[in-house]
Design an enzyme around this catalytic site. Structure first.
Site, PDB file in Angstrom:
ATOM      1  N   LYS A   1       0.811  -1.213   0.000  1.00  0.00           N
ATOM      2  CA  LYS A   1       0.000   0.000   0.000  1.00  0.00           C
ATOM      3  C   LYS A   1       0.848   1.269   0.000  1.00  0.00           C
ATOM      4  O   LYS A   1       0.381   2.327  -0.385  1.00  0.00           O
ATOM      5  CB  LYS A   1      -0.976  -0.027   1.168  1.00  0.00           C
ATOM      6  CG  LYS A   1      -1.997  -1.140   0.980  1.00  0.00           C
ATOM      7  CD  LYS A   1      -3.132  -1.088   1.960  1.00  0.00           C
ATOM      8  CE  LYS A   1      -4.184  -2.116   1.617  1.00  0.00           C
ATOM      9  NZ  LYS A   1      -3.763  -3.509   1.878  1.00  0.00           N
TER      10      LYS A   1
HETATM   11  C1  LIG Z   1      -4.474  -4.549   1.445  1.00  0.00           C
HETATM   12  C2  LIG Z   1      -3.751  -5.829   1.394  1.00  0.00           C
HETATM   13  C3  LIG Z   1      -4.179  -6.874   0.574  1.00  0.00           C
HETATM   14  C4  LIG Z   1      -5.431  -6.776  -0.261  1.00  0.00           C
HETATM   15  O1  LIG Z   1      -5.319  -5.819  -1.283  1.00  0.00           O
HETATM   16  P1  LIG Z   1      -6.638  -5.248  -1.982  1.00  0.00           P
HETATM   17  O2  LIG Z   1      -6.170  -4.183  -2.893  1.00  0.00           O
HETATM   18  O3  LIG Z   1      -7.512  -4.740  -0.887  1.00  0.00           O
HETATM   19  O4  LIG Z   1      -7.266  -6.400  -2.697  1.00  0.00           O
HETATM   20  C5  LIG Z   1      -3.401  -8.023   0.519  1.00  0.00           C
HETATM   21  N1  LIG Z   1      -2.293  -8.154   1.275  1.00  0.00           N
HETATM   22  C6  LIG Z   1      -1.858  -7.174   2.079  1.00  0.00           C
HETATM   23  C7  LIG Z   1      -0.638  -7.387   2.884  1.00  0.00           C
HETATM   24  C8  LIG Z   1      -2.570  -5.984   2.165  1.00  0.00           C
HETATM   25  O5  LIG Z   1      -2.124  -5.007   2.967  1.00  0.00           O
END
Ligand SMILES: *Cc1c(COP(=O)(O)O)cnc(C)c1O
Length: 462
Positions: free
Chosen positions: A112
């Site tokens: 993210k």
């Molecule tokens: C947010 C997240 C996900 C899921 O991603 P999305 O974009 O919500 O599908 C998977 N793994 C980790 C470690 C995350 O932080």
């Protein structure tokens, strides 16, 4: 470049407006009116570029008049300079035709950061130019919140409030949110699960008077600018493996569908992606929907991959919009049905369209642990539980086309799960080693809209 709502009832906006608005006023999500295409020569030319230069070239057409070229380049450079790896998103090989895209070298050790660090720069630049301030409220199943707080801490034109489900995130995730000392960041522990957090967030956005009063802005994964930032690494990874001459498949540990939806945008831009494989944990609404055509919510079951513990996948609405031939009224109806009955049936035509792009698989808790152990045995590498869900699901889809599994977080963010599975405790990178020594600061809140609104009114700066 204009952006339109998936429910067809909100005005079309520029990139900058869509970014600042987040959720559309009709409850829909913004998508580009048309997706720009990159030709084979343009894609080939990405080979060997820095991540920043590739990011600039991939994102440029989506931003239009909102930013000058030099400004965008400067913001991209700032966004990624705090990463702990020169390649930003390095690719490593796991086995025959199977690769891992490490997306966890950012400041909070999860993918993210790619989107959030950029969005922090974009917001500050835009707000300062306009002489505005905003209140950012986000809901997190763990990683979004820490990434948002890290991206916005100390920025003069922004206050940040992050709702997280108390007791359902890892200690590292919590500490990353509760240890920053800047007075513009607020970590709020809500008595409920992630879907409660997400529901209260939506309520706040749907209260238009409140929304205007505090200049509410969203940076949850529904924000288009976040999706866009995530498109870039599909390009860098595929080009490293021979695109555009050679097709590549991706497996993506999926929760809110933002990351994998970015992959589908890369595909529509002309990147030769064969299949995008949705990997879910036991909260498998997307896997069930793709198998049966019925999108049906069930309660959330807490898992060892908490960032994927969702009941409803917000960004899936964007894929539905495309699969329904961009019929906003049809999508609005499905979403109303979901709200009223907890389910809807995807039309046969839309389901076939979705299945041309997406495949899916699910990993149980046991399978996830077994995958962490297996990968450690075979490669010496400790996977975080989310990445392990991805690798496990990807194994069922290996073949002649190279498979890239996205490693969405660093194992040290989830050390207990990793240690329980493989017997070795992953260490935090040295730049974060003092995280457990820093004092924490958080506010407990009820699962109640009024209480939350009062708190935000009181705490935000003016
Ligand atoms: C947010 C997240 C996900 C899921 O991603 P999305 O974009 O919500 O599908 C998977 N793994 C980790 C470690 C995350 O932080």
């Amino acid at each position: 470049m204009r952006y339109v709502s998936t429910r067809g009832q909100a005005p079309a906006l520029t990139f900058e407006e869509a970014m600042l608005t987040g959720l559309a006023h009709d409850g829909g999500l913004y998508v580009p009116a048309e997706v720009p295409v990159m030709g084979a020569a343009e894609i080939s030319a990405l080979a060997g570029l820095s991540y920043e230069e590739a990011a600039f070239r991939v994102m440029r057409p989506f931003i239009g008049e909102s930013l000058a070229d030099e400004t965008l380049q400067r913001l991209v450079a700032r966004a990624y300079r705090g990463f702990g790896h020169a390649a930003r998103a390095p690719l490593v090989q796991l086995g025959a035709n199977h690769f891992l895209l490490e997306l966890f070298h950012g400041p909070t050790l999860a993918f993210k950061d790619f989107a959030m660090q950029l969005i922090g720069q974009l917001f500050q630049e835009t707000l300062a130019r306009r002489g505005q301030r905003v209140t950012i409220v986000g809901a997190t199943s763990g990683d979004t919140g820490s990434a948002a707080i890290e991206a916005f801490r100390g920025l003069p034109n922004v206050d940040v409030f992050i709702l997280f489900p108390e007791g359902r995130i890892s200690e590292v995730q919590r500490r990353q949110m509760t240890t920053p000392t800047e007075d513009n960041v607020h970590a709020l522990a809500l008595a409920g699960d992630f879907d409660d957090c997400q529901a209260r967030l939506k309520d706040m956005f749907n209260d238009h008077a409140f929304r205007d009063e505090v200049a509410l802005a969203g940076v949850n994964s529904i924000n288009w600018a976040r999706v866009l930032a995530q498109v870039v690494y599909y390009f860098t990874a595929a080009v490293a493996l021979g695109a555009p001459q050679r097709a590549v498949n991706f497996t993506v540990p999926t929760g809110n569908f933002g990351d994998i939806y970015a992959g589908s945008i890369a595909r529509r831009m002309g990147l030769p992606i064969g299949r995008l494989v949705i990997a879910t944990n036991l909260n498998d609404i997307l896997h069930r929907a793709l198998e049966s055509g019925v999108y049906e919510t069930r309660g959330v079951t807490p898992s060892i991959s908490p960032s994927m513990d969702i009941q409803v996948s917000s960004n899936f609405e964007r894929a539905l919009f495309d699969a329904y031939g961009r019929d906003g009224a049809a999508v609005g109806q499905l979403m109303d049905e979901l709200r009223d009955t907890g389910r809807f049936t995807i039309s046969q035509g839309a389901l076939e369209t979705l299945r041309e792009i997406f495949a899916s698989g699910r990993a149980s808790e046991e399978e996830t642990r077994a995958e962490i152990a297996r990968s450690f045995r075979e490669t010496g590498r400790i996977l975080c539980p989310h990445s392990a869900v991805g690798v496990k699901v990807a194994r069922a889809h290996l073949g002649a086309t190279p498979m890239v599994t996205l490693a969405t977080a660093h194992p040290a963010k989830f050390p207990d799960a990793a240690e329980a599975a493989c017997g070795t405790r992953p260490a935090l990178p040295p730049r974060m080693a003092d995280l457990f020594a820093r004092p924490e600061r958080l506010t407990r809140v009820a699962n109640d809209l009024g209480a939350l609104q009062a708190l935000i009114r009181e705490r935000r700066r003016r």
